[in-house]
Design an enzyme around this catalytic site. Structure first.
Site, PDB file in Angstrom:
ATOM      1  N   GLU A 284       0.821  -1.209   0.000  1.00 24.70           N
ATOM      2  CA  GLU A 284       0.000   0.000   0.000  1.00 24.70           C
ATOM      3  C   GLU A 284       0.857   1.262   0.000  1.00 24.70           C
ATOM      4  OE1 GLU A 284      -3.043   0.082  -0.565  1.00 24.70           O
ATOM      5  OE2 GLU A 284      -3.862  -1.879  -0.015  1.00 24.70           O
ATOM      6  N   ARG A 288       0.729   3.835  -3.272  1.00 21.85           N
ATOM      7  CA  ARG A 288       0.089   5.123  -2.974  1.00 21.85           C
ATOM      8  C   ARG A 288       1.118   6.236  -2.763  1.00 21.85           C
ATOM      9  NH1 ARG A 288      -5.550   3.957   0.272  1.00 21.85           N
ATOM     10  NH2 ARG A 288      -5.652   1.719  -0.081  1.00 21.85           N
ATOM     11  N   ASP A 417      -5.202 -10.124  -8.056  1.00 16.98           N
ATOM     12  CA  ASP A 417      -5.609  -9.331  -9.210  1.00 16.98           C
ATOM     13  C   ASP A 417      -4.464  -8.609  -9.909  1.00 16.98           C
ATOM     14  OD1 ASP A 417      -5.306  -7.829  -6.913  1.00 16.98           O
ATOM     15  OD2 ASP A 417      -7.080  -6.593  -7.215  1.00 16.98           O
ATOM     16  N   GLU A 552     -12.236   0.587 -10.148  1.00 15.49           N
ATOM     17  CA  GLU A 552     -11.891  -0.349 -11.220  1.00 15.49           C
ATOM     18  C   GLU A 552     -12.792  -0.233 -12.446  1.00 15.49           C
ATOM     19  OE1 GLU A 552      -9.955  -1.466  -7.613  1.00 15.49           O
ATOM     20  OE2 GLU A 552     -12.127  -1.272  -7.984  1.00 15.49           O
TER      21      GLU A 552
END
Length: 653
Positions: A284, A288, A417, A552
């Site tokens: 993360e 980010r 994913d 998404e």
């Protein structure tokens, strides 16, 4: 002689017989006695005669009723969700707001004239009967074509006004309103040939308005903290590093919000420090913070952002000090130590294989190979591991021995994913030279087609399910909706054309995950029906009905529109933005995730605005509505999985 009093019955006294009463109760009893005296055959013949009379009169009655209603039997039946037929009618043009208008829509679409509806060769039937509830999304977000091409129209409460997919249409138009219809016909003509500059500017301004509203809430109640809690007008901390502010830097630059950007830049330059005794998640914080700083450096040329990127990048490196070189999930950026989660020694495959774009770029900028070497080693090991299925990978990998764990479970949702996304994007970033990455990506897509791709019933929506030890599950996360955009990106860069065909099919499915919900917003997880005779394609379990303002679907809409120029993708994005405004916008500033997309009257707000709403969702909506292919050109940039654009390396790199 007095006149007799008026009565509604006659009473005659008969000796030995009592009183004869001609009242209604006696007549009912008398008829019942006569009926009981009839034989069973006689009663059956009478009932048959009455039934035949009713059948003979039914067409005339129903024809009369059709003039009063378009077939809505009752308010209760209107609340039943009906199946969608997405392939039968093109999406109508959703009108674009004027730049000066306040974007808090009362309906999901603005005015559309009956003449515009006729452009779609549909017969409009006006309902006179009203429901006291908001209708299901299948009636409002998607039109169902009957055998004769008739389109159902839902009525608003004002007399003589009907609603077509949420658009208000006055049934009693005068001459002046007819002139407005002509102008809206002209709007449709412009839409079919390409959006006018005014409509494009209006769409872009609508996104800016949404961003300003979200940013104002963050600035007022959460400045310098990780995430806004808009309902309680407070904040929450994850890492204590101003996640929302850093995530939104390049969004503000792309949107041209100079004042807001300068405020944020000042905070980064004077307040942001990574010398903190705090544990951060490697994945993360990489996508980010490191990604956001690198992207902003490239867009602005401001070396302050590069210096901050170097600082956080070096502090994350202890995560790779493991026996297997597969990184730990957590790093203390102040102490320089790293560790796995308390409950396991595993890391998720998506997390360890979705940090490569950022660390590779950091090596290129600093000329320090340690960053790229560390993430390249991860990809090398994953490439060689056993336990894959036709290129599909399990969800977990052990940091001690470097092997897959929890094998036999395959998904394109959470924990796996972005592994597939970064296979393609690393290949693009590196100038299409790393054939191993391309081969793994193409093999994985073939594995998806072979093992995870199915169609729903009754409408045949193509979806990506999951596989658990050979058993197929029709479960699909909203996270999987990154795939249409990734497939389209691959086709744009020379991969097989059927990747684009599949992208379009999955894009339709992801949009249906929105339109089949009462709020027009997608849940976190859906299950597709596959049995013949199913009434609707999509079911949602109670625990999966939340919406986190995820990006998404609008991300993939951006890619599909950029490559096809099909305006329906802009229309779909516009509908989603309107529903975000309608159901998640907080009046005091900010937007909130919600717990229940199935109940428009009580969405149960969660009081949290994720940083990716500003970093990804609104950024992709802005790029979707722009007709400028040079605005973050996809031949010059590749987006990381947090929507931060990084440059494609020159061929000499």
């Amino acid at each position: 002689m007095h006149p007799p009093s008026r009565q509604d019955y006659i009473s005659i006294s008969l000796a030995g017989q009592g009183t004869y009463n001609n009242g209604k109760q006696w007549r009912r009893q008398s008829c019942w006695r006569k009926w009981k005296r009839l034989s069973r055959l006689q009663r059956s013949l009478i009932l048959l005669f009455l039934f035949m009379c009713g059948i003979a009169s039914y067409p005339a009655v129903t024809e009369h009723l059709r003039g009063l209603t378009d077939g809505e039997r009752s308010t209760e039946s209107n609340s039943v969700l009906r199946p969608v037929f997405p392939q039968v009618l093109p999406e109508p043009i959703s009108p674009r707001p004027e730049p000066s208008s306040q974007l808090i829509p009362d309906t999901e679409h603005a005015d559309v004239s009956p003449r515009l509806i006729e452009k779609y060769s549909a017969t409009v039937i006006i309902k006179k009967k009203l429901s006291n509830k908001r209708g299901p999304p299948i009636l409002q977000h998607r039109l169902q074509k009957k055998g004769n091409g008739t389109v159902a129209v839902e009525e608003q409460k004002e007399e003589g006004v009907v609603s077509w997919r949420g658009a208000v249409v006055d049934a009693d138009r005068d001459t002046e309103e007819a002139k407005e219809e002509e102008s809206k016909d002209h709007l449709l003509a412009n839409h079919k040939s390409g959006s006018s500059n005014q409509s494009e500017a209006s769409l872009l301004e609508a996104v800016k308005d949404a961003f300003r509203h979200a940013w104002q809430g963050y600035k007022d109640f959460a400045w310098g903290h990780d995430e806004l809690r808009p309902l309680s007008k407070s904040y929450s901390e994850w890492f204590g590093l101003g996640l929302t502010l850093i995530d939104a830097l390049d969004t503000m630059w792309i949107l041209g919000l100079k004042e807001e950007f300068e405020e944020a830049r000042t905070w980064v330059a004077t307040e942001l420090t990574f010398n903190k005794n705090v544990d951060v998640n490697l994945f993360e914080s990489t996508i980010r913070i490191l990604g956001g700083l690198l992207s902003t450096y490239h867009l602005t040329g401001d070396t302050m952002f590069l210096d901050k990127a170097k600082d956080i990048g070096s502090r994350l490196m202890p995560a790779f000090n493991t026996p297997s070189k597969i990184p730990y999930s957590d790093v203390n950026i102040g102490k320089g130590t790293a560790h796995p989660p308390r409950w396991t020694s595993d890391s998720t495959v998506a997390e360890v294989t979705s940090i490569q774009l950022e660390f590779r770029e950091l090596s290129r900028l600093t000329q320090d190979p340690q960053y790229q070497d560390a993430v390249a080693e991860v990809m090398k090991q994953v490439h060689q591991l056993d336990g894959k299925l036709d290129g599909l990978v399990p969800m977990f990998i052990n940091t001690n021995n470097g092997q897959f764990t929890h094998q036999g479970i395959f998904t394109l949702g959470a924990r796996a994913d972005s592994y597939y996304e970064y296979l393609l994007k690393q290949w693009i970033q590196g100038g299409k030279k790393e054939d191993q990455l391309l081969q793994d990506y193409v093999q994985a897509i073939e594995g998806v087609k072979k093992n995870l791709l199915q169609k729903s019933s009754p409408n045949g929506l193509t979806f990506v399910g999951e596989l658990s030890h050979g058993q197929f599950s029709p479960k699909m996360d909203h996270l999987v909706c990154f795939l249409p955009g990734t497939l389209a990106l691959g086709a744009h860069h020379g991969l097989p054309a059927d990747h684009m065909d599949l992208a379009k099919q999955l894009m339709e499915t992801c949009y249906q995950m929105y339109t089949q919900m009462e709020t027009g917003l997608s849940p976190e997880i859906v299950h597709f029906n596959m049995h013949e005779g199913s009434i609707r394609d999509i079911d949602v379990k109670l625990a999966d009905r939340h919406n986190l303002l995820r990006p998404e679907t609008v991300e993939s809409l951006f890619y599909l529109y950029r490559f096809t120029k099909d305006h329906k993708y802009q229309d779909w994005g516009w509908n989603i933005l309107q529903n975000f405004n309608k159901y998640t916008k907080v009046s005091s500033g900010g937007y909130t995730s919600i717990n229940n997309v199935r109940d428009p009257d009580y969405t149960s707000p969660r009081d949290k605005m994720e940083s990716f709403f500003l970093g990804e969702t609104l950024k992709y909506l802005y790029l979707l509505f722009s007709d400028d292919p040079g605005l973050i050109s996809l031949d010059e940039y590749v987006f990381n999985t947090e929507a931060h654009p990084l440059p494609i390396w020159p061929s000499t790199a």
